[in-house]
Write a protein that holds these residues in place. Sequence first.
Motif, PDB file in Angstrom:
ATOM      1  N   ALA A  87      -4.478  27.491 -17.012  1.00  0.00           N
ATOM      2  CA  ALA A  87      -3.662  28.201 -17.993  1.00  0.00           C
ATOM      3  C   ALA A  87      -3.563  29.667 -17.631  1.00  0.00           C
ATOM      4  O   ALA A  87      -4.438  30.211 -16.953  1.00  0.00           O
ATOM      5  CB  ALA A  87      -4.261  28.041 -19.384  1.00  0.00           C
ATOM      6  N   GLY A  88      -2.485  30.285 -18.081  1.00  0.00           N
ATOM      7  CA  GLY A  88      -2.314  31.702 -17.819  1.00  0.00           C
ATOM      8  C   GLY A  88      -1.386  32.377 -18.805  1.00  0.00           C
ATOM      9  O   GLY A  88      -0.520  31.739 -19.383  1.00  0.00           O
ATOM     10  N   GLN A  89      -1.629  33.665 -18.985  1.00  0.00           N
ATOM     11  CA  GLN A  89      -0.790  34.505 -19.838  1.00  0.00           C
ATOM     12  C   GLN A  89      -0.123  35.571 -18.981  1.00  0.00           C
ATOM     13  O   GLN A  89      -0.767  36.153 -18.113  1.00  0.00           O
ATOM     14  CB  GLN A  89      -1.632  35.260 -20.869  1.00  0.00           C
ATOM     15  N   LEU A  90       1.137  35.812 -19.257  1.00  0.00           N
ATOM     16  CA  LEU A  90       1.868  36.888 -18.593  1.00  0.00           C
ATOM     17  C   LEU A  90       2.598  37.717 -19.641  1.00  0.00           C
ATOM     18  O   LEU A  90       2.923  37.224 -20.716  1.00  0.00           O
ATOM     19  CB  LEU A  90       2.890  36.330 -17.601  1.00  0.00           C
ATOM     20  N   ARG A  91       2.867  38.948 -19.296  1.00  0.00           N
ATOM     21  CA  ARG A  91       3.674  39.826 -20.139  1.00  0.00           C
ATOM     22  C   ARG A  91       4.835  40.289 -19.268  1.00  0.00           C
ATOM     23  O   ARG A  91       4.632  40.811 -18.184  1.00  0.00           O
ATOM     24  CB  ARG A  91       2.835  41.006 -20.609  1.00  0.00           C
ATOM     25  N   ASN A  92       6.072  40.067 -19.743  1.00  0.00           N
ATOM     26  CA  ASN A  92       7.233  40.408 -18.929  1.00  0.00           C
ATOM     27  C   ASN A  92       8.449  40.580 -19.830  1.00  0.00           C
ATOM     28  O   ASN A  92       8.621  39.836 -20.789  1.00  0.00           O
ATOM     29  CB  ASN A  92       7.495  39.291 -17.913  1.00  0.00           C
TER      30      ASN A  92
END
Length: 147
Positions: A87-92
Motif C-alpha cells: 500500500a502507498g499514499q501519494l500527494r499530487n
Amino acid sequence: MFRNILVPTDGSPLATMAVDAAIAFAKEAGAKITVLTVTEPFHFFSTDVEQLGSTREEYEALSREHAAETLAAAQAKAERAGVACTAGQLRNHEVYRAIIDKAEEIGADLIVMASHGRGGVGALIIGSVTAKVLTHSTIPVLVYRKK
C-alpha cells in the motif's frame, strides 16, 4: 495474464467495492495488488468541502489519517483473502497522473478502479479521475461500476 494490479482508492463506498472486487480478481488470477491513495494538496481557493472548512494543517492531518485507515482496511481484506498486498499514499495536484506514474513505476499490468459514472455537466464540472486514467494510460484499466 495479470500478475501485478494497481488499485487506486479514495475510501468511498464505491471505491471500497472496487477494492473488494480487485482482491477477488487477484486471488483468482494469482496476482498481487498495490492499493494506492492519492490526495490533492491543500488549496487556498477550493470548492472541496473538506478544504473549505479546514486549515492546511488540519486538512493534511485528516487526509493522511483517512488514507492510512483506507489502506489498512484494504490490506487486512487482502491478507484475509491470501492476496499479497502493498500500500502507498501519494500527494499530487494531478491525481490521475500520480496513478498512472505509480502503475508504471511498479510495473503494473492492470489498474482496477471505481467510477461513479457521472455524465454530462456533472462530469465536466467535477471531472473524472477514472476518465483521465482511461484516456492517458497505456496500461489496461478495469473500471468497476455500481450495479
